[in-house]
Design a protein around this motif. Structure first.
Motif, PDB file in Angstrom:
ATOM      1  N   LEU A 165       0.836  -1.206   0.000  1.00  0.00           N
ATOM      2  CA  LEU A 165       0.000   0.000   0.000  1.00  0.00           C
ATOM      3  C   LEU A 165       0.871   1.256   0.000  1.00  0.00           C
ATOM      4  CD1 LEU A 165      -2.979   0.876   0.104  1.00  0.00           C
ATOM      5  CD2 LEU A 165      -2.781   0.976   2.591  1.00  0.00           C
ATOM      6  N   ALA A 166       1.985   1.211   0.727  1.00  0.00           N
ATOM      7  CA  ALA A 166       2.900   2.354   0.727  1.00  0.00           C
ATOM      8  C   ALA A 166       3.484   2.577  -0.662  1.00  0.00           C
ATOM      9  CB  ALA A 166       4.016   2.130   1.750  1.00  0.00           C
ATOM     10  N   ARG A 167       3.776   1.478  -1.382  1.00  0.00           N
ATOM     11  CA  ARG A 167       4.310   1.628  -2.735  1.00  0.00           C
ATOM     12  C   ARG A 167       3.245   2.178  -3.684  1.00  0.00           C
ATOM     13  NH1 ARG A 167       7.918  -2.475  -1.054  1.00  0.00           N
ATOM     14  NH2 ARG A 167       6.424  -4.187  -1.219  1.00  0.00           N
ATOM     15  N   LEU A 168       1.984   1.773  -3.481  1.00  0.00           N
ATOM     16  CA  LEU A 168       0.911   2.324  -4.309  1.00  0.00           C
ATOM     17  C   LEU A 168       0.755   3.821  -4.049  1.00  0.00           C
ATOM     18  CD1 LEU A 168      -1.318   1.722  -6.360  1.00  0.00           C
ATOM     19  CD2 LEU A 168      -2.863   1.266  -4.440  1.00  0.00           C
ATOM     20  N   ALA A 169       0.893   4.250  -2.785  1.00  0.00           N
ATOM     21  CA  ALA A 169       0.803   5.679  -2.458  1.00  0.00           C
ATOM     22  C   ALA A 169       1.931   6.451  -3.136  1.00  0.00           C
ATOM     23  CB  ALA A 169       0.864   5.871  -0.942  1.00  0.00           C
ATOM     24  N   GLN A 170       3.109   5.850  -3.227  1.00  0.00           N
ATOM     25  CA  GLN A 170       4.219   6.508  -3.919  1.00  0.00           C
ATOM     26  C   GLN A 170       3.969   6.578  -5.422  1.00  0.00           C
ATOM     27  OE1 GLN A 170       7.543   4.079  -2.584  1.00  0.00           O
ATOM     28  NE2 GLN A 170       8.168   5.674  -1.165  1.00  0.00           N
ATOM     29  N   ILE A 200       1.051   6.880  -6.827  1.00  0.00           N
ATOM     30  CA  ILE A 200      -0.003   7.886  -7.075  1.00  0.00           C
ATOM     31  C   ILE A 200       0.160   8.978  -6.019  1.00  0.00           C
ATOM     32  CG2 ILE A 200      -2.471   8.194  -7.575  1.00  0.00           C
ATOM     33  CD1 ILE A 200      -2.753   5.159  -7.543  1.00  0.00           C
ATOM     34  N   PRO A 201       1.203   9.787  -6.092  1.00  0.00           N
ATOM     35  CA  PRO A 201       1.503  10.732  -5.009  1.00  0.00           C
ATOM     36  C   PRO A 201       0.483  11.860  -4.924  1.00  0.00           C
ATOM     37  CG  PRO A 201       2.933  11.127  -6.889  1.00  0.00           C
ATOM     38  CD  PRO A 201       2.170   9.878  -7.205  1.00  0.00           C
ATOM     39  N   ALA A 202       0.278  12.325  -3.711  1.00  0.00           N
ATOM     40  CA  ALA A 202      -0.601  13.477  -3.488  1.00  0.00           C
ATOM     41  C   ALA A 202       0.150  14.763  -3.819  1.00  0.00           C
ATOM     42  CB  ALA A 202      -1.067  13.509  -2.039  1.00  0.00           C
ATOM     43  N   THR A 203      -0.583  15.760  -4.284  1.00  0.00           N
ATOM     44  CA  THR A 203       0.031  17.061  -4.550  1.00  0.00           C
ATOM     45  C   THR A 203       0.119  17.899  -3.284  1.00  0.00           C
ATOM     46  OG1 THR A 203      -2.150  17.906  -5.183  1.00  0.00           O
ATOM     47  CG2 THR A 203      -0.729  17.095  -6.942  1.00  0.00           C
ATOM     48  N   ARG A 204      -0.646  17.537  -2.248  1.00  0.00           N
ATOM     49  CA  ARG A 204      -0.543  18.196  -0.957  1.00  0.00           C
ATOM     50  C   ARG A 204      -1.120  17.261   0.099  1.00  0.00           C
ATOM     51  NH1 ARG A 204      -5.003  22.957  -2.093  1.00  0.00           N
ATOM     52  NH2 ARG A 204      -6.841  21.639  -2.252  1.00  0.00           N
ATOM     53  N   GLY A 205      -0.762  17.504   1.348  1.00  0.00           N
ATOM     54  CA  GLY A 205      -1.205  16.634   2.427  1.00  0.00           C
ATOM     55  C   GLY A 205      -0.314  15.408   2.551  1.00  0.00           C
ATOM     56  N   THR A 206      -0.676  14.515   3.459  1.00  0.00           N
ATOM     57  CA  THR A 206       0.173  13.361   3.753  1.00  0.00           C
ATOM     58  C   THR A 206       0.217  12.361   2.603  1.00  0.00           C
ATOM     59  OG1 THR A 206      -1.636  12.072   4.723  1.00  0.00           O
ATOM     60  CG2 THR A 206      -0.421  13.565   6.189  1.00  0.00           C
ATOM     61  N   GLY A 207      -0.887  12.225   1.877  1.00  0.00           N
ATOM     62  CA  GLY A 207      -0.936  11.230   0.816  1.00  0.00           C
ATOM     63  C   GLY A 207      -1.062   9.811   1.325  1.00  0.00           C
ATOM     64  N   THR A 208      -1.244   9.629   2.642  1.00  0.00           N
ATOM     65  CA  THR A 208      -1.312   8.301   3.237  1.00  0.00           C
ATOM     66  C   THR A 208      -2.575   7.562   2.795  1.00  0.00           C
ATOM     67  OG1 THR A 208      -0.118   9.076   5.181  1.00  0.00           O
ATOM     68  CG2 THR A 208      -1.370   7.049   5.429  1.00  0.00           C
ATOM     69  N   LEU A 209      -2.430   6.259   2.552  1.00  0.00           N
ATOM     70  CA  LEU A 209      -3.571   5.406   2.213  1.00  0.00           C
ATOM     71  C   LEU A 209      -3.783   4.402   3.338  1.00  0.00           C
ATOM     72  CD1 LEU A 209      -2.687   4.577  -1.515  1.00  0.00           C
ATOM     73  CD2 LEU A 209      -4.078   6.474  -0.660  1.00  0.00           C
ATOM     74  N   ARG A 210      -5.045   4.158   3.695  1.00  0.00           N
ATOM     75  CA  ARG A 210      -5.365   3.143   4.690  1.00  0.00           C
ATOM     76  C   ARG A 210      -6.547   2.321   4.180  1.00  0.00           C
ATOM     77  NH1 ARG A 210      -2.194   4.813   8.814  1.00  0.00           N
ATOM     78  NH2 ARG A 210      -2.380   6.926   9.637  1.00  0.00           N
ATOM     79  N   VAL A 211      -6.457   1.012   4.320  1.00  0.00           N
ATOM     80  CA  VAL A 211      -7.557   0.122   3.964  1.00  0.00           C
ATOM     81  C   VAL A 211      -8.308  -0.228   5.250  1.00  0.00           C
ATOM     82  CG1 VAL A 211      -8.206  -2.116   2.998  1.00  0.00           C
ATOM     83  CG2 VAL A 211      -6.325  -0.804   1.975  1.00  0.00           C
ATOM     84  N   VAL A 212      -9.640  -0.075   5.212  1.00  0.00           N
ATOM     85  CA  VAL A 212     -10.460  -0.357   6.390  1.00  0.00           C
ATOM     86  C   VAL A 212     -11.494  -1.421   6.044  1.00  0.00           C
ATOM     87  CG1 VAL A 212     -10.144   1.914   7.426  1.00  0.00           C
ATOM     88  CG2 VAL A 212     -12.034   1.548   5.830  1.00  0.00           C
ATOM     89  N   ILE A 272      -6.369   9.020   2.936  1.00  0.00           N
ATOM     90  CA  ILE A 272      -7.527   8.449   2.251  1.00  0.00           C
ATOM     91  C   ILE A 272      -7.848   7.090   2.866  1.00  0.00           C
ATOM     92  CG2 ILE A 272      -8.400   7.534   0.062  1.00  0.00           C
ATOM     93  CD1 ILE A 272      -6.754   9.580  -1.409  1.00  0.00           C
ATOM     94  N   LEU A 273      -9.106   6.910   3.285  1.00  0.00           N
ATOM     95  CA  LEU A 273      -9.599   5.616   3.746  1.00  0.00           C
ATOM     96  C   LEU A 273     -10.194   4.878   2.553  1.00  0.00           C
ATOM     97  CD1 LEU A 273     -11.400   6.603   7.083  1.00  0.00           C
ATOM     98  CD2 LEU A 273      -8.994   6.014   6.714  1.00  0.00           C
ATOM     99  N   ILE A 274      -9.847   3.600   2.407  1.00  0.00           N
ATOM    100  CA  ILE A 274     -10.282   2.789   1.269  1.00  0.00           C
ATOM    101  C   ILE A 274     -11.012   1.559   1.798  1.00  0.00           C
ATOM    102  CG2 ILE A 274      -9.507   1.482  -0.748  1.00  0.00           C
ATOM    103  CD1 ILE A 274      -6.912   3.179  -0.637  1.00  0.00           C
ATOM    104  N   HIS A 275     -12.214   1.332   1.317  1.00  0.00           N
ATOM    105  CA  HIS A 275     -12.949   0.130   1.735  1.00  0.00           C
ATOM    106  C   HIS A 275     -12.257  -1.104   1.168  1.00  0.00           C
ATOM    107  CE1 HIS A 275     -16.147  -2.798   2.323  1.00  0.00           C
ATOM    108  NE2 HIS A 275     -16.705  -1.945   3.173  1.00  0.00           N
ATOM    109  N   ARG A 276     -12.181  -2.147   1.963  1.00  0.00           N
ATOM    110  CA  ARG A 276     -11.423  -3.350   1.600  1.00  0.00           C
ATOM    111  C   ARG A 276     -11.897  -3.988   0.294  1.00  0.00           C
ATOM    112  NH1 ARG A 276     -12.601  -7.836   6.137  1.00  0.00           N
ATOM    113  NH2 ARG A 276     -11.248  -9.038   4.755  1.00  0.00           N
ATOM    114  N   THR A 277     -13.173  -3.789  -0.063  1.00  0.00           N
ATOM    115  CA  THR A 277     -13.675  -4.422  -1.288  1.00  0.00           C
ATOM    116  C   THR A 277     -12.960  -3.908  -2.530  1.00  0.00           C
ATOM    117  OG1 THR A 277     -15.449  -2.766  -1.403  1.00  0.00           O
ATOM    118  CG2 THR A 277     -15.958  -4.870  -0.333  1.00  0.00           C
ATOM    119  N   LEU A 278     -12.440  -2.694  -2.490  1.00  0.00           N
ATOM    120  CA  LEU A 278     -11.757  -2.144  -3.662  1.00  0.00           C
ATOM    121  C   LEU A 278     -10.436  -2.845  -3.940  1.00  0.00           C
ATOM    122  CD1 LEU A 278     -12.404   1.707  -3.339  1.00  0.00           C
ATOM    123  CD2 LEU A 278     -13.586   0.019  -4.752  1.00  0.00           C
TER     124      LEU A 278
END
Length: 342
Positions: free
Chosen positions: A171-176, A178-190, A205-211
């Motif tokens: 998930l950290a590699r996916l965040a890298q 698709i980098p954010a232009t501002r903010g943390t850019g952190t992704l979390r799956v819930v 960004i919170l991401i539903h596990r089904t995605l």
């Protein structure tokens, strides 16, 4: 290169734990320009920690115990012999702390600013002006803190973020990618609570596990991340919180640096109750897919399996006839699909 000019390379062994119930594992900690990279003994990246968001749980004690800001469950232990790495981290943390607004000064500055704002409101009484002023003066660090507090309020429904170690690293590699232009850019799956995706103040960004679990390719979740990043760019997540919480929360944010527990609780309930998602125009989406080099068609079909309502995205897919750079390796995609433990 590292974040400190005196070191070309800086590494140290440590003990890392992804969650309180997990076993500690031996890792290698490497300092980069902006992050600590934590890898296992086979040189597989487990996670990245943003240096400005690292906290020490036991100042002056050993082994030094660190954790990401807002997540005391994930820890990194560095033994006293690793003084070079510990000193480097502490030097960076001290420098960052000096640059941050001091709570007392920030509160005083906000109180003085609010006095001026109240004088103007006595004449014009425009609640929108108070909201906009708050969004201009609240620093990025405070936005991230508000986002972390909001995430904690939501966890009674979403549960804690999914943290299977291989999935976290993927998930950290996916965040890298698709980098954010501002903010943390952190992704979390819930595991639940959010309908698709939701952006918190500060950029997480919170991401539903089904995605990640219900699709055969990462392009679908990548498309939802692109849409969410563009949505946050057009509709400030902190602004949406203040729009929901009202003038009192905006005034409180200006005067104390905190919108208040009631405002956070109310907005968390609103997000968890399938709050309406602000639409992103197709032209903006297509520009985003082109900028981040991601196919649009998988996302379009995920939104509408027939493709009828998303035909414009399918027909104008910027990568309909060519293959963009890979989002993740096949192994990382499989690990990401198992981030919630199956």
């Amino acid at each position: 290169m590292t974040a400190l000019s005196e070191y070309e390379r800086l590494e140290a062994p440590g003990l890392w734990r992804a969650a309180p119930d997990d076993q500690r594992s031996e890792v290698v900690v490497s300092m980069g320009n902006a992050t600590l990279v934590i890898t296992d003994m086979r040189d597989h990246v487990l996670t990245h920690w943003s240096i400005p968001a690292i906290n020490r749980a036991n100042p002056g004690e050993f082994p030094a115990l660190y954790h990401p800001d807002g997540d005391v469950g994930e820890t990194l232990e560095l033994a006293e012999p690793e003084s070079q790495m510990i000193d480097a981290i502490e030097k960076l943390r001290t420098g960052i702390a000096r640059q941050r607004p001091k709570p007392g000064r920030l509160r005083l500055g906000m109180m003085l600013g609010s006095a001026v704002a109240i004088g103007a409101l006595a004449i014009f009484w425009l609640p929108g002006a108070v909201r906009d002023h708050a969004l201009r003066v609240v620093p990025a660090v405070k936005r991230a803190q508000i986002g972390a507090a909001l995430e904690r309020e939501m966890q009674s429904v979403t549960g804690p973020p999914c943290r299977a170690p291989g999935g976290v690293a993927a998930l950290a590699r996916l965040a890298q990618r698709i980098p954010a232009t501002r903010g943390t850019g952190t992704l979390r799956v819930v595991r639940g609570g959010v309908a698709g995706t939701a952006t918190l103040p500060g950029g997480t960004i919170l991401i539903h596990r089904t995605l990640v679990e219900d699709y055969e390719e990462p392009d679908v979740v990548a498309g939802y991340i692109v849409a969410e990043r563009l949505r946050a760019r057009a509709h400030d997540p902190l602004g949406r919180l203040l729009d929901h919480a009202g003038l009192t929360a905006a005034f409180r944010l200006l005067t104390t640096g905190d919108p208040g527990a009631d405002a956070l609780r109310s907005y968390a309930e609103y997000l968890l109750a399938d709050a309406p998602t602000a639409p992103v125009p197709d032209a903006v989406l297509l520009d985003g897919f082109a900028a981040w080099s991601i196919r649009a068609a998988p996302y379009a079909y995920a939104r509408d399996i027939s493709g009828e309502s998303t035909l414009a995205l399918i027909e104008a897919d910027p990568f309909a006839t060519e293959v963009p750079p890979a989002l993740l390796s096949d192994g990382d995609w499989l690990r990401l699909q198992g981030i919630c433990g199956g």
